[in-house]
Design a protein around this motif. Structure first.
Motif, mmCIF file in Angstrom:
data_model
loop_
_atom_site.group_PDB
_atom_site.id
_atom_site.type_symbol
_atom_site.label_atom_id
_atom_site.label_comp_id
_atom_site.label_asym_id
_atom_site.label_seq_id
_atom_site.Cartn_x
_atom_site.Cartn_y
_atom_site.Cartn_z
ATOM 1 N N SER A 154 2.748 4.050 4.970
ATOM 2 C CA SER A 154 4.073 3.217 5.471
ATOM 3 C C SER A 154 4.143 3.230 6.885
ATOM 4 C CB SER A 154 5.204 4.330 5.044
ATOM 5 O OG SER A 154 5.157 5.598 5.612
ATOM 6 N N SER A 208 0.911 -1.251 -0.055
ATOM 7 C CA SER A 208 0.103 0.170 -0.048
ATOM 8 C C SER A 208 0.943 1.367 0.007
ATOM 9 C CB SER A 208 -0.973 -0.188 1.169
ATOM 10 O OG SER A 208 -0.097 0.332 2.276
ATOM 11 N N ASP A 209 0.273 2.361 -0.400
ATOM 12 C CA ASP A 209 0.950 3.681 -0.196
ATOM 13 C C ASP A 209 1.403 3.944 1.178
ATOM 14 O OD1 ASP A 209 0.879 3.867 -2.985
ATOM 15 O OD2 ASP A 209 -0.951 5.000 -2.954
#
Length: 52
Positions: free
Chosen positions: A42, A39-40
């Motif tokens: 973090s 996913s984008d």
């Protein structure tokens, strides 16, 4: 075992009954092989989804 939502390192560790470090290595290997997509987000929000 069923789970809802996206895959996380913690969920993978629970499913496979391994340590968090091993789960992260497993997931990174699957990302490299193109089977999972990171996913984008973090940090603690990182999740993964299956590539079809």
């Amino acid at each position: 075992m069923n789970f809802y939502g996206k895959l996380t390192t913690k969920k993978w560790a629970t499913i496979t009954k391994c340590s968090a470090d091993t789960a992260l290595r497993d997931i990174n290997d699957l990302v490299e092989k193109g089977m999972l997509k990171k996913s984008d987000a973090s940090g603690r929000s990182t999740s993964y989804e299956v590539m079809l």
